[in-house]
Design a protein around this motif. Structure first.
Motif, PDB file in Angstrom:
ATOM      1  N   GLY A 184      17.902  10.041 -19.017  1.00 56.05           N
ATOM      2  CA  GLY A 184      18.462   9.990 -17.853  1.00 56.05           C
ATOM      3  C   GLY A 184      17.276  10.050 -16.542  1.00 56.05           C
ATOM      4  O   GLY A 184      16.978   9.926 -17.106  1.00 56.05           O
ATOM      5  N   LEU A 185      18.227  10.572 -15.722  1.00 48.83           N
ATOM      6  CA  LEU A 185      17.374  10.479 -14.364  1.00 48.83           C
ATOM      7  C   LEU A 185      17.183  11.891 -14.078  1.00 48.83           C
ATOM      8  O   LEU A 185      18.399  12.854 -14.075  1.00 48.83           O
ATOM      9  CB  LEU A 185      17.925   9.495 -13.415  1.00 48.83           C
ATOM     10  N   ALA A 186      16.433  11.783 -13.670  1.00 44.56           N
ATOM     11  CA  ALA A 186      15.982  13.604 -13.373  1.00 44.56           C
ATOM     12  C   ALA A 186      16.072  14.105 -11.760  1.00 44.56           C
ATOM     13  O   ALA A 186      16.626  12.768 -10.759  1.00 44.56           O
ATOM     14  CB  ALA A 186      14.754  14.429 -13.483  1.00 44.56           C
ATOM     15  N   ALA A 187      16.756  15.153 -10.950  1.00 45.39           N
ATOM     16  CA  ALA A 187      16.757  14.797  -9.852  1.00 45.39           C
ATOM     17  C   ALA A 187      15.564  15.722  -8.950  1.00 45.39           C
ATOM     18  O   ALA A 187      14.677  14.955  -9.715  1.00 45.39           O
ATOM     19  CB  ALA A 187      17.035  17.358  -9.560  1.00 45.39           C
ATOM     20  N   GLN A 188      16.008  14.231  -7.994  1.00 43.77           N
ATOM     21  CA  GLN A 188      14.379  13.482  -7.215  1.00 43.77           C
ATOM     22  C   GLN A 188      14.248  15.515  -6.327  1.00 43.77           C
ATOM     23  O   GLN A 188      14.512  15.593  -5.645  1.00 43.77           O
ATOM     24  CB  GLN A 188      15.465  12.949  -5.587  1.00 43.77           C
ATOM     25  N   GLU A 189      12.451  15.057  -6.974  1.00 40.17           N
ATOM     26  CA  GLU A 189      12.148  16.786  -6.671  1.00 40.17           C
ATOM     27  C   GLU A 189      11.259  16.989  -5.129  1.00 40.17           C
ATOM     28  O   GLU A 189      11.344  16.837  -4.267  1.00 40.17           O
ATOM     29  CB  GLU A 189      10.799  16.906  -7.723  1.00 40.17           C
ATOM     30  N   GLY A 190      11.046  15.146  -5.037  1.00 40.97           N
ATOM     31  CA  GLY A 190       9.905  14.936  -3.540  1.00 40.97           C
ATOM     32  C   GLY A 190      10.993  14.688  -2.765  1.00 40.97           C
ATOM     33  O   GLY A 190      10.401  13.760  -1.570  1.00 40.97           O
ATOM     34  N   ALA A 191      12.384  14.203  -2.542  1.00 41.58           N
ATOM     35  CA  ALA A 191      13.164  14.563  -1.604  1.00 41.58           C
ATOM     36  C   ALA A 191      12.898  15.077  -0.698  1.00 41.58           C
ATOM     37  O   ALA A 191      13.026  16.277  -0.442  1.00 41.58           O
ATOM     38  CB  ALA A 191      14.665  14.331  -2.233  1.00 41.58           C
ATOM     39  N   GLU A 192      12.883  14.240   0.595  1.00 43.48           N
ATOM     40  CA  GLU A 192      12.854  15.741   1.856  1.00 43.48           C
ATOM     41  C   GLU A 192      14.304  15.576   2.449  1.00 43.48           C
ATOM     42  O   GLU A 192      15.217  15.080   2.444  1.00 43.48           O
ATOM     43  CB  GLU A 192      12.120  14.027   2.697  1.00 43.48           C
ATOM     44  N   GLY A 193      14.337  16.999   3.482  1.00 44.86           N
ATOM     45  CA  GLY A 193      15.791  17.431   3.359  1.00 44.86           C
ATOM     46  C   GLY A 193      15.806  17.882   3.107  1.00 44.86           C
ATOM     47  O   GLY A 193      16.196  19.135   2.335  1.00 44.86           O
TER      48      GLY A 193
ATOM     49  N   ASN B 219       0.434  -1.299   0.012  1.00 49.52           N
ATOM     50  CA  ASN B 219       0.043   0.360   0.172  1.00 49.52           C
ATOM     51  C   ASN B 219       0.985   1.154  -0.092  1.00 49.52           C
ATOM     52  O   ASN B 219       0.443   2.515   1.131  1.00 49.52           O
ATOM     53  CB  ASN B 219      -1.141   0.001   0.915  1.00 49.52           C
ATOM     54  N   GLY B 220       2.059   1.196  -0.952  1.00 47.98           N
ATOM     55  CA  GLY B 220       2.517   2.685  -1.247  1.00 47.98           C
ATOM     56  C   GLY B 220       2.017   3.144  -1.758  1.00 47.98           C
ATOM     57  O   GLY B 220       1.654   3.079  -3.000  1.00 47.98           O
ATOM     58  N   THR B 221       2.026   4.773  -1.991  1.00 45.51           N
ATOM     59  CA  THR B 221       1.436   5.521  -3.068  1.00 45.51           C
ATOM     60  C   THR B 221       2.720   6.373  -2.729  1.00 45.51           C
ATOM     61  O   THR B 221       2.957   7.355  -2.193  1.00 45.51           O
ATOM     62  CB  THR B 221      -0.053   6.506  -2.116  1.00 45.51           C
ATOM     63  N   PHE B 222       2.773   6.584  -4.435  1.00 47.61           N
ATOM     64  CA  PHE B 222       3.071   7.987  -4.865  1.00 47.61           C
ATOM     65  C   PHE B 222       2.534   9.127  -5.093  1.00 47.61           C
ATOM     66  O   PHE B 222       1.295   9.050  -6.068  1.00 47.61           O
ATOM     67  CB  PHE B 222       4.762   7.443  -5.417  1.00 47.61           C
ATOM     68  N   ASP B 223       3.843   9.695  -5.971  1.00 49.19           N
ATOM     69  CA  ASP B 223       3.041  11.794  -6.206  1.00 49.19           C
ATOM     70  C   ASP B 223       3.217  11.638  -7.740  1.00 49.19           C
ATOM     71  O   ASP B 223       4.400  10.997  -7.990  1.00 49.19           O
ATOM     72  CB  ASP B 223       2.998  12.961  -5.804  1.00 49.19           C
ATOM     73  N   ALA B 224       1.680  11.129  -7.809  1.00 49.51           N
ATOM     74  CA  ALA B 224       2.383  11.190  -9.927  1.00 49.51           C
ATOM     75  C   ALA B 224       3.112  12.586 -10.713  1.00 49.51           C
ATOM     76  O   ALA B 224       3.124  12.142 -11.749  1.00 49.51           O
ATOM     77  CB  ALA B 224       1.092  10.578 -10.512  1.00 49.51           C
ATOM     78  N   ARG B 225       2.926  13.648  -9.781  1.00 51.50           N
ATOM     79  CA  ARG B 225       3.147  14.788 -10.616  1.00 51.50           C
ATOM     80  C   ARG B 225       5.031  14.756 -10.042  1.00 51.50           C
ATOM     81  O   ARG B 225       6.256  14.837 -11.055  1.00 51.50           O
ATOM     82  CB  ARG B 225       3.306  15.834 -10.310  1.00 51.50           C
ATOM     83  N   THR B 226       5.235  13.849  -8.811  1.00 48.43           N
ATOM     84  CA  THR B 226       6.836  14.504  -9.387  1.00 48.43           C
ATOM     85  C   THR B 226       7.079  13.078  -8.371  1.00 48.43           C
ATOM     86  O   THR B 226       9.111  12.851  -7.971  1.00 48.43           O
ATOM     87  CB  THR B 226       7.068  15.372  -8.007  1.00 48.43           C
ATOM     88  N   GLY B 227       7.048  12.340  -8.091  1.00 51.64           N
ATOM     89  CA  GLY B 227       7.219  10.556  -6.917  1.00 51.64           C
ATOM     90  C   GLY B 227       7.394  10.758  -5.916  1.00 51.64           C
ATOM     91  O   GLY B 227       8.510   9.656  -5.662  1.00 51.64           O
ATOM     92  N   ARG B 228       6.813  11.361  -5.485  1.00 51.21           N
ATOM     93  CA  ARG B 228       6.809  12.179  -4.063  1.00 51.21           C
ATOM     94  C   ARG B 228       6.118  11.197  -2.521  1.00 51.21           C
ATOM     95  O   ARG B 228       5.079  10.606  -3.291  1.00 51.21           O
ATOM     96  CB  ARG B 228       6.541  13.613  -3.590  1.00 51.21           C
ATOM     97  N   VAL B 229       6.775   9.977  -1.971  1.00 50.49           N
ATOM     98  CA  VAL B 229       6.736   9.627  -1.075  1.00 50.49           C
ATOM     99  C   VAL B 229       4.858  10.241  -0.587  1.00 50.49           C
ATOM    100  O   VAL B 229       5.294  10.398   0.543  1.00 50.49           O
ATOM    101  CB  VAL B 229       7.404   8.207   0.160  1.00 50.49           C
ATOM    102  N   LEU B 230       3.856   9.747  -0.678  1.00 50.95           N
ATOM    103  CA  LEU B 230       2.309   9.760   0.035  1.00 50.95           C
ATOM    104  C   LEU B 230       2.368   9.214   1.011  1.00 50.95           C
ATOM    105  O   LEU B 230       1.351   9.949   1.969  1.00 50.95           O
ATOM    106  CB  LEU B 230       1.204   9.917  -1.189  1.00 50.95           C
ATOM    107  N   GLY B 231       2.161   7.931   1.272  1.00 49.78           N
ATOM    108  CA  GLY B 231       1.690   6.660   2.327  1.00 49.78           C
ATOM    109  C   GLY B 231       2.384   5.729   1.994  1.00 49.78           C
ATOM    110  O   GLY B 231       2.749   5.249   0.827  1.00 49.78           O
TER     111      GLY B 231
END
Length: 180
Positions: free
Chosen positions: A171-180, A136-148
């Motif tokens: 390539g791989l984009a910068a992690q917008e959804g990364a916390e910190g 039951n993991g959930t990610f935001d489809a716009r950013t890939g950020r973890v929602l739950g």
């Protein structure tokens, strides 16, 4: 001098005592650890743990946030309707990925493996989420950020280039959804 275990004295002793007699060991001193030895052990173990963890922290700090990769054509803009998904493999054939059309001019692409235990994620157009059915993991489809759920990191986002109605992974984009 040893009798070879044939005398009355040796026959009357249990075999364990005979062994102790043949191989005398000061048992009380055998398991004795000084405070200095114990402290040395603790310092060396703590130092090794610190250095091991420091290696991983330094390694992750030095990794660039965006990685260039091969430029691969994924689709054309006409192939997907708004809310549509196209599965593809990037950067290698062993890496499943998905391209999502969120709006008329809005496309995003992510690796399709959940960051928790690598289960495949699926697009939920109704909620604009990426769902992992395993835990039951959930990610935001716009950013890939973890929602739950249990995933520890955002989904790796794939950088896109759109030229002349064609969509390319680059390539791989910068992690917008990364916390910190």
């Amino acid at each position: 001098m040893s009798c070879g275990g044939n005398c009355e004295n040796c026959k009357s002793k249990p075999p364990e005592e005979k062994w102790r007699e043949d191989f005398p060991v000061e048992w009380s001193a055998d398991n004795y650890v000084t405070r200095r030895d114990f402290t040395r052990f603790l310092i060396l173990t703590s130092g090794a743990t610190f250095l091991g963890n420091g290696y991983f922290v330094a390694k992750n700090a030095l990794i660039p946030r965006a990685e260039s990769g091969p430029i691969v054509k994924i689709a054309t803009t006409e192939e997907l309707v708004v809310g549509g998904v196209k599965l593809f493999r990037y950067p290698t054939e062993a890496d499943p990925a998905m391209l999502i059309r969120l709006g008329e001019e809005s496309f995003v692409a992510f690796r399709q493996r959940c960051t928790h235990l690598s289960c495949p994620v699926h697009f939920n157009a109704e909620k604009t989420h990426l769902d992992c059915p395993c835990h039951n993991g959930t990610f935001d489809a716009r950013t890939g950020r973890v929602l739950g759920g249990p995933p520890p990191r955002p989904l790796p986002r794939i950088a896109l280039k759109i030229e002349n109605g064609e969509i390319f992974a680059s390539g791989l984009a910068a992690q917008e959804g990364a916390e910190g």
